[in-house]
Design a protein around this motif. Sequence first.
Motif, short mmCIF file in Angstrom:
data_model
loop_
_atom_site.label_atom_id
_atom_site.label_comp_id
_atom_site.label_asym_id
_atom_site.label_seq_id
_atom_site.Cartn_x
_atom_site.Cartn_y
_atom_site.Cartn_z
N ASP A 90 50.85 134.85 88.70
CA ASP A 90 52.21 135.08 88.22
C ASP A 90 52.93 136.21 88.95
N CYS A 91 52.32 136.76 89.99
CA CYS A 91 52.91 137.92 90.65
C CYS A 91 54.25 137.56 91.30
N THR A 123 56.83 137.23 88.66
CA THR A 123 57.17 138.53 88.09
C THR A 123 58.18 139.27 88.97
N ARG A 131 61.59 137.43 88.84
CA ARG A 131 62.40 137.68 87.65
C ARG A 131 63.17 138.99 87.76
N MET A 157 60.83 141.95 84.05
CA MET A 157 59.62 141.66 84.82
C MET A 157 58.42 141.39 83.93
N GLY A 202 54.61 142.29 82.15
CA GLY A 202 53.30 142.46 82.76
C GLY A 202 53.02 143.88 83.21
N GLY A 236 55.58 145.20 85.84
CA GLY A 236 56.83 145.58 85.21
C GLY A 236 56.75 146.95 84.56
#
Length: 674
Positions: free
Chosen positions: A466-467, A470, A473, A509, A511, A514
């Motif tokens: 998911d980097c 992230t 976003r 972001m 996680g 973020g």
Amino acid sequence: MSLKHIYSSSDGLVDRSLQGAVALNPSLRLHHSSKSVYVYPPSQQAKTSIISGGGAGHEPAHASYTGYGMLAASVSGEIFASPSAKQILPTIRLAAYAGEDAHPRRNTITDRSATYSPHKKDVLVVINNYTGDRLNFGLAIEKARAEGIRIDSVVVADDVSLLHSEGSDLVGPRGLAGNILICKILGALAERGSSLENLKRAGDTLVSHLASIGVGLEHCHVPGNNYSGAAMSEDECEVGLGLHNEPGVRRMKFQDSVKLVDEMIGKILRSRGVVDGGRDSFIQEGDITVLFVNNLGGMSQLEMGAIMTDILARLALSDIHPLRIYSSSFMTSLNAPGFSVSLLNVSAVHRTTRPSAIYHPIDVLGLLDDPTEAHSWIGIRRFWPVDGQRDWRGQQRATERTLSLMSMGNGTSKAKGTDPSAETTYWHQADVSPESVKKGIMGACRAVLDEEALLTEYDTIVGDGDCGTTFSRGAKAILSAIETQQLEVNKLSPGQLVHCVGEILEDNMGGTIGALFAIFFTAWSSAITRMIHPSMASISPIHFMDTLPDALNSLAHHTPAKPGDRTIMDALYPLCNAPVSSPGSSESKAGSKSIFAHDYQQDQDGNLNLVAEACRRAHEGALSTKGMKPKLGRAVYVQLKEELELPPDPGAWGVAVLAQGFLDGFCEREKEDL
């Protein structure tokens, strides 16, 4: 329902559980053979002792409700089995004990021996309406009377689910969690010194204006037993399910919580029939009520909080606003996934009990608020609104106002000790174009969007993939803020700008990355604000770069990550600690295709050279993570094949891309201005 337990057998389990409950309160003692828990020394204020009990499996009932201000003693049977009369009688004796007198024998001059006689308190027994409990407690009560103990009982029969079913007139409603509410009120009343007669009348009156109903999503499971019952389907629940897996009034398809709660509250309100006009008679208009919600043992606290919201909303539709609200695992059914709702009509209690020379009015709310040392009673004693209605919108507005006032000291406003003109004129004094800064920010966002697929690919190998999303976003949110003029560089000081960027990243972001970015940008904003001080004759970008190490140091307080751990810090650390030297003095790693190949030596004061050097070092730091074994983060737990060559850390690579993207965008605007 879970069939797995720490204890594979129930043998000896009840006694060990009672020992654990007693260990939590030094004023409690345990009589092992009778499974009785009692308070010692006895209360000096109470003339009458309140006791209760029943089968085990309903913990924390009743041992954990034994304590000053609630129960003087309690007794437990085996799991879902009533205690015997031979167990209950010692409990009554222990509760009735109030001290003793010594009587010297004096048979001779030298005889110092004595006989002892106990003082006895009166005892009131609170019994749940189950056949076994009624019979065994009843026998023990008769035996206690024969011993000269003044004793009486109150039977709790609060389950309204089966009120109109066949045979209910004979046995009456079952006892549910409302038992604990009765124990608290009567225990507090006894602690105030009330008489046995007054307590008996109060208890019967309370029970007559108490209504409860439960629901189960599945039956509970007894440790060591083989479950042979018919399991409910995934979309099924049982309204009126008893505390011992007894059948409820009906099984129904479970649609949503609102409809379920509506049916349960409806049954409570209609439990006493209706009056003229079709209004439910259990609660009259303007009546004061108490709401008591019980977790049967297997519901998560997350869901119980949401259930409470649904219950209060349904009661509000009937213009019912409880003056006291309680929710906990008060009386469980082992691990049963379910809950019960109880309503006590306080106004009806007051209407029924007319004061006399013998009987005193029942201050229900005050008694609930009285302190107790029973460690499992959970209830807030102060700040309840007098009408039961909380101004949620008004409280929200007040909260926002408080937060607005408190945020006046953050990076979006002027910090103490700074010159307002120094902040607002920073770009002019530093000879930096705000438009160039905006182009730099947009360049950083677009650069990371171009690399999203690569970041995702890197993270899929060693993380959860998911980097790229992230980073994307965060970049899209900043571009949107610029486009909609929510982020206007020319109207913000550097500290305010960095703070706003950090806020946007924090909100979008998510996680670990973020959170790291949010901490970094918040600390960076504070460092920049401290830098802009009226004592400075001029401000230059070199000072601006000097604030990066401060931000990095602040971030280091919140994460153990450091260069060499294969994290975002492998790029962020060299970016923030670039030495003042001629850029291009070292080459990127051999065989690596660099996206950082520009030369910025045309800037005459060397400031852009410094930025370019920082970007180059960040790029090298990111590349250094290629093949590096992870020491922190989710990647540590991934089983990697030995022959697999790890790509660069995706977080570190994202930082390097952002830094170079900002520089490219900034310089593109600078060239346009030439």
